[in-house]
Design a protein around this motif. Structure first.
Motif, short mmCIF file in Angstrom:
data_model
loop_
_atom_site.label_atom_id
_atom_site.label_comp_id
_atom_site.label_asym_id
_atom_site.label_seq_id
_atom_site.Cartn_x
_atom_site.Cartn_y
_atom_site.Cartn_z
N GLN A 1 14.55 11.45 -3.85
CA GLN A 1 14.57 12.71 -3.41
C GLN A 1 13.01 13.11 -3.16
O GLN A 1 12.61 13.64 -2.17
CB GLN A 1 14.88 13.72 -4.44
N GLU A 2 11.95 12.56 -3.88
CA GLU A 2 10.63 12.73 -3.91
C GLU A 2 9.91 11.68 -3.10
O GLU A 2 8.68 11.69 -2.85
CB GLU A 2 9.67 12.70 -5.31
N ARG A 3 10.62 10.79 -2.38
CA ARG A 3 10.26 9.79 -1.64
C ARG A 3 9.21 9.06 -2.33
O ARG A 3 8.10 8.49 -1.63
CB ARG A 3 9.66 10.36 -0.23
N LEU A 4 9.55 8.54 -3.44
CA LEU A 4 8.37 8.12 -4.21
C LEU A 4 8.76 6.33 -4.21
O LEU A 4 9.84 6.02 -4.84
CB LEU A 4 8.44 8.23 -5.68
N PRO A 5 8.08 5.38 -3.86
CA PRO A 5 8.44 3.98 -3.58
C PRO A 5 8.37 3.18 -4.95
O PRO A 5 7.84 2.07 -4.84
CB PRO A 5 7.58 3.48 -2.61
N VAL A 6 9.08 3.67 -5.80
CA VAL A 6 9.38 2.98 -6.97
C VAL A 6 10.19 1.79 -6.90
O VAL A 6 11.32 1.72 -6.28
CB VAL A 6 9.72 3.83 -8.07
N ASN A 7 9.79 0.41 -7.28
CA ASN A 7 10.34 -0.69 -7.10
C ASN A 7 11.05 -0.87 -8.67
O ASN A 7 10.52 -1.07 -9.72
CB ASN A 7 9.57 -1.73 -6.90
N ALA B 1 5.95 -4.27 0.21
CA ALA B 1 5.74 -3.83 1.34
C ALA B 1 6.37 -2.47 1.80
O ALA B 1 5.80 -1.65 2.80
CB ALA B 1 5.78 -4.77 2.62
N SER B 2 7.60 -2.07 1.08
CA SER B 2 8.16 -1.09 1.59
C SER B 2 7.78 0.25 1.04
O SER B 2 7.05 0.39 0.01
CB SER B 2 9.62 -0.77 0.84
N ASP B 3 7.92 1.58 1.83
CA ASP B 3 7.59 2.77 1.49
C ASP B 3 8.73 3.42 0.88
O ASP B 3 8.74 4.77 0.95
CB ASP B 3 6.82 3.21 2.67
N ARG B 4 9.77 2.92 0.50
CA ARG B 4 10.98 3.53 -0.03
C ARG B 4 11.31 3.05 -1.44
O ARG B 4 10.93 1.72 -1.57
CB ARG B 4 12.18 3.22 0.81
N PRO B 5 12.04 3.62 -2.44
CA PRO B 5 12.50 3.20 -3.53
C PRO B 5 13.13 1.91 -3.34
O PRO B 5 14.23 2.17 -2.45
CB PRO B 5 13.26 4.53 -4.00
N THR B 6 12.98 0.75 -3.76
CA THR B 6 13.74 -0.35 -3.51
C THR B 6 14.06 -1.05 -4.78
O THR B 6 13.18 -1.30 -5.92
CB THR B 6 12.78 -1.23 -2.60
N CYS B 7 15.28 -1.46 -4.79
CA CYS B 7 15.91 -2.43 -6.04
C CYS B 7 16.00 -3.73 -5.64
O CYS B 7 16.73 -4.20 -4.68
CB CYS B 7 17.02 -1.82 -6.53
N VAL B 8 15.33 -4.76 -6.57
CA VAL B 8 15.33 -6.22 -6.31
C VAL B 8 16.57 -6.51 -7.53
O VAL B 8 16.13 -6.56 -8.61
CB VAL B 8 14.43 -6.97 -6.33
N TYR B 9 17.67 -7.06 -7.21
CA TYR B 9 18.81 -7.35 -8.18
C TYR B 9 19.18 -8.81 -8.15
O TYR B 9 19.00 -9.56 -6.89
CB TYR B 9 20.03 -6.60 -7.45
#
Length: 624
Positions: free
Chosen positions: A488-494, A569-577
């Motif tokens: 929602q807040e566009r915070l690119p937490v990985n 490098a992403s500007d979106r919240p991203t999950c590496v599974y």
């Protein structure tokens, strides 16, 4: 309204008051309460909720949470990233919204990190009793569920009349800004009082600056400390979280370089020196390095700087074995400084280290001692390289190889967050911290579910900083809800999500203590009723995607490295599974941890575990 008063509701007055509070240290000013997290219910929607709306985002930014405990974790992550100089508030309704704060409050207070809690409460007038979600006590009418927050708060008050807010709010700010007292602060707000109007003195809303002091050491204590260090042959520094909170890393570096004294670190203190600094010997205690723990066993003077000496640090009282060992504790709180019957320096960590360096001018440990710990450091570096190295890039990665891949992907400015499971042990032993705030471990309360919301708090405190929340499947299932907030807040937490089908850390501890891994695996029931069947068909990556994250699935070491690079490098919240190989590749514990084992049992595993326990417990000592 007269010229000297302003008519507002209690909630409106509180929000306006909070918007004018600042801290200042070393000439740098911060907002003390920089924003408010909230979930609204009938206990705060018409009071604090209306007040926040009326004040506007410029006066008090609002952050929408999904779980009350998570909101506290996010606020704690924010405060820690900013060295406790700025904090956030959390508002909830009454009932379960309020009691959900308790775990987060305990975490904040145990870790000495500031957060302001504003739970709704019953009607002060008791007019509509019993109301929805009110706890009725048969002999104490003034008790509410918010009283569960008393033992985990550094300051608590129930604002039963509007005018009570004035002294209570001032005391709350004093505690939040005081480095020796800070923690969770609770102002319980009865619903009717929140909405009640009052003529407030204009002085209440004036800008107020709370100066965060740097107390210097007492001259007598300082002289005794200098003499103790000069007379020690094998001194060792134990750096705790207080080094970071005081921004004392440069002072510690100068002290270590001038004296040659090696520096070990607690979980909270890791990163006080860069991993490749000659005096840095890594983590200490149960999850420490072989180098640091061997130095601790032979040290004749242990210099604690900003540490509270948990059982993990002291190996449950078995680590410091030199019969002549003595302790010197530099801490801003007398409570912590006096632990282990130590000589004390009750002062700010940075100031104390600077004064010690002045008093020790020309003093240096022997060349032999310096050569000894540097050789140990080199040996441990090889252990780290071995744990990180993957012989086959196309193989399923082990947990330590995941850390190796992340180590290769991050820059000095990245922040790595973790709190529970087997990862804290591996990270404390193996992670190579490159900057003061890169290593963000919550290990005072070791709270599963902390990592994702704390990542949001860190991103809010340091926009543009790459943030990595490391979670296992057990932790993820506890509290993934704030993923929605990050989206929602566009915070690119990985998020690096490790799937190992259960509570791996507690499974290992269960095996060590005779529990035979009972109840620690996420599996179907077998025919005998135990949870030893096939792994559960839970797709956590799909779950993260359903909450709005970009998801990258990595099956091999090579794919993992590629996914981590894409995520950074992403500007979106991203999950590496990644599903990890369960084969143990982390070095074993170099020191003990006391987890009591059944004194009587019929199962062979428990009997053998008790025999091991008795042998290790015999090495415990009290330092008097």
């Amino acid at each position: 309204m007269s010229a000297r008063t302003r008519r507002l509701t209690t909630a409106q007055a509180l929000v306006r008051f909070l918007s004018a509070q600042y801290t200042e240290r070393d000439g740098v000013r911060h907002r003390l309460i920089a924003g408010t997290w909230g979930i609204f219910g009938h206990g705060n929607v018409a009071g604090v909720g209306q007040a926040l709306l009326e004040a506007g985002e410029d006066a008090m930014p609002f952050h929408q949470g999904r779980n009350e405990q998570s909101m506290v974790h996010a606020a704690v992550g924010y405060a820690r990233q900013l060295n406790r100089l700025s904090a956030q508030a959390v508002t909830t309704s009454i009932g379960p919204g309020a009691t959900n704060l308790v775990t987060g409050a305990a975490l904040a207070t145990i870790n000495r990190l500031p957060v302001l809690l504003l739970p709704g409460d019953y009607f002060a007038s008791h007019a509509p009793d019993p109301l929805l979600q009110q706890l009725e006590h048969p002999v104490e009418a003034d008790v509410s569920v918010n009283d569960t927050l008393r033992p985990v708060s550094r300051y608590f008050d129930r604002v039963t009349r509007p005018e009570v807010l004035i002294p209570s709010a001032l005391q709350a700010m004093r505690v939040l800004a005081d480095p020796a007292e800070t923690g969770a602060v609770t102002l319980a707000l009865p619903q009717d009082v929140q909405a009640e109007a009052y003529d407030w003195p204009e002085e209440f809303f004036a800008e107020r600056v709370w100066y965060v002091r740097r107390p210097a050491p007492d001259p007598v204590e300082l002289a005794a400390a200098v003499e103790a260090i000069r007379s020690a042959e094998r001194p060792l520094v134990v750096a705790g979280g207080g080094v970071h909170h005081s921004e004392g890393e440069a002072a510690l570096k100068a002290f270590a370089e001038a004296t040659g004294i090696p520096v070990a670190s607690t979980q909270a203190g890791k990163g006080s020196l860069r991993h490749d600094h000659p005096q840095d010997v890594g983590g200490i205690g149960h999850t420490g390095t072989a180098t640091a723990d061997e130095l601790a066993r032979t040290a004749d003077l242990v210099i604690g700087v900003g540490t509270r000496y948990t059982d993990f640090t002291t190996a449950s009282g078995t680590l410091f074995r030199n019969p002549d060992v003595r302790f010197l504790n530099l801490n801003i709180t007398a409570f912590d400084a006096h632990k282990l019957a130590a000589r004390t320096l009750v002062c700010d960590a940075r100031t104390g280290l600077e004064k010690l360096s002045e008093g020790l001018a020309g003093h240096h440990v022997t060349e032999a001692y310096e050569a000894e710990y540097r050789a140990g450091k080199e040996r441990w570096d090889e252990v780290v390289q071995t744990a990180y190295r993957a012989a086959d890039e196309n193989a399923v990665p082990t947990q330590t190889q995941v850390l190796g891949a992340l180590d290769a992907a991050v820059g000095d400015e990245d922040v790595v967050i973790n709190a529970a499971g087997s990862l804290p042990g591996d990270l404390h032993k193996l992670w190579r911290s490159r900057s003061p705030r890169q290593y963000h471990l919550e290990y005072g309360y070791s709270c599963m579910g902390y990592e994702i919301p704390a990542g949001i708090g860190v991103q809010q405190a340091a926009p543009g900083t790459p943030v990595w929340a490391l979670v296992g499947d057990g932790t993820y299932l506890m509290m993934p809800t704030e993923i929605v907030t990050a989206v929602q807040e566009r915070l690119p937490v990985n998020i690096v999500l490790l799937q190992n089908h259960g509570y791996a850390s507690i499974g290992g501890l269960s095996e060590e203590t005779g529990g035979e891994r009972f109840g620690t695996a996420y599996r179907f029931r077998a025919a005998d009723g135990t949870f030893t069947g096939a792994p559960l068909p839970v797709d956590l990556a799909a779950n993260a995607a359903s909450l709005g994250m970009d998801v990258l699935r990595a099956k091999t070491v090579r794919e993992l490295r590629e996914a981590l690079a894409v995520a950074r490098a992403s500007d979106r919240p991203t999950c590496v599974y990644v599903e990890t190989d369960p084969a143990p590749t982390a070095p074993p514990a170099e020191a003990w941890w006391d987890v009591p084992v059944a004194e009587t049992a019929t199962r062979e595993a428990a009997v053998e575990a008790r025999e091991r326990y008795d042998r290790r417990a015999a090495g415990r000592r009290r330092h008097l």
